[in-house]
Design an enzyme around this catalytic site. Sequence first.
Site, PDB file in Angstrom:
ATOM      1  N   TYR A  27     -32.967  20.281  24.236  1.00  0.00           N
ATOM      2  CA  TYR A  27     -32.629  18.931  23.780  1.00  0.00           C
ATOM      3  C   TYR A  27     -32.898  17.888  24.866  1.00  0.00           C
ATOM      4  CZ  TYR A  27     -30.608  20.431  19.373  1.00  0.00           C
ATOM      5  OH  TYR A  27     -30.432  20.927  18.111  1.00  0.00           O
ATOM      6  N   GLU A  44     -24.745  24.225  16.564  1.00  0.00           N
ATOM      7  CA  GLU A  44     -25.595  25.404  16.728  1.00  0.00           C
ATOM      8  C   GLU A  44     -24.903  26.482  17.556  1.00  0.00           C
ATOM      9  OE1 GLU A  44     -29.233  23.589  18.114  1.00  0.00           O
ATOM     10  OE2 GLU A  44     -29.328  22.429  16.249  1.00  0.00           O
ATOM     11  N   TYR A  67     -33.556  33.200   5.761  1.00  0.00           N
ATOM     12  CA  TYR A  67     -34.836  33.522   6.371  1.00  0.00           C
ATOM     13  C   TYR A  67     -34.632  33.977   7.810  1.00  0.00           C
ATOM     14  CZ  TYR A  67     -33.960  28.700   7.911  1.00  0.00           C
ATOM     15  OH  TYR A  67     -33.368  27.568   8.405  1.00  0.00           O
TER      16      TYR A  67
END
Length: 400
Positions: free
Chosen positions: A95, A137, A190
């Site tokens: 980031y 996250e 996924y």
Amino acid sequence: MASQKTIEIVKSTAPVLAIHGENITKVFYQLLFQNHPELKNVFNMTHQTHGTQSKALANAVYAYAANIDNLAVLSAAVEQITQKHSSLSITPAMYQLVGTNLLAAIKEVLQDAATPEIMDAWAEAYGDLASLFITKEEQLYQNAEAKKGGFRGQKEFVITKKEAESSIITSFYFKPVDGSAIPSFKGGQYVAVSVQIPDLEHLHTRNYSLSGCPTQNTLRISVKRETGSPDGVVSNFLHDHLNVGDTVKLGIPAGEFILTKTEKPIVLIAGGVGITPLMSMYMELFHFADNEVLFVQCAKNSSVHAFKAKSQKLAKQKPSLQIISLYDEPLSTDIADGIQEFSGLLTIDILKEKLSTLDAEYYFCGPVGFMKSVKKMLESAEIPASQLHYEFFGPSEALA
């Protein structure tokens, strides 16, 4: 939280971003990969070539600026992004790199219009946004680690089975090299797959829908061979060069395109390779639910129709499951053998014929044009937006 002054300044830049946003994000990606080529291991460079990622990021930056005083309206987008980032094992340090190069891109494109006041405001706003993502996250990483078979980052998996599902789609079954349990996942999620392709300078990472069910005790992805100009780098490598016994690195299962608990009928509508996440949902419903289920499989013809035999086998074992196939370019043998139930495109009349009620939860996936058509059809039948669920392969975009 950003200061009120920063919120006002960033919000005032939204009209400028509407005009120059895509140019800014193109410059951003150029700077990012020039300064940090190692990040090519993470990003899908095909999306960079096609410009779809730049456009998606520009839309996201604009949305943030326009709604910085009411971020709750972006909660769905934030959830989607954090899921994608967790699959790719994005770290807090990344980031910082992104922020530095994004601010540099804003300054390069807007030049004197990017005053020190505006740049300071965007630096503060980006810092807040990065902190939000990092926190969310980290929670996803911790949750993944705590589950059976969980891990952080990427892990080595071995291919235990390779199976053709159609003339263009092949399934790959994976188990952890260390013999541990497979990570838990939900139908529709996924995984990121990273492969080192000979003679290419960086790892290539792609997200592929899981097409199996945890009851299989493996992770299964089903990959379409992408052909065109150019051919799909990773899909063709998987088809042509990876075999049983070979290893790849996988990320943790991720994604928010999952079944919600309901007593309503559930309709799964697949277009082409969009069948892969829906097949996983279908298997989950077979094992763990008793809802009325209609699985609509749309393809050109039987030669490219994946999972037809597998899905029909399950339907024969459970009366609540029903399957129909639609071919828009049926082979002569399809018509002669009566293989396809319908020719042409899906219509609301077909759904009415097959369902006890249209008041159902609808999940659909496939090419963007296909999804636009399905969404328009369901909206014309006055199905509430809250009952429409869909997934994009690649950067998200609006379905008008």
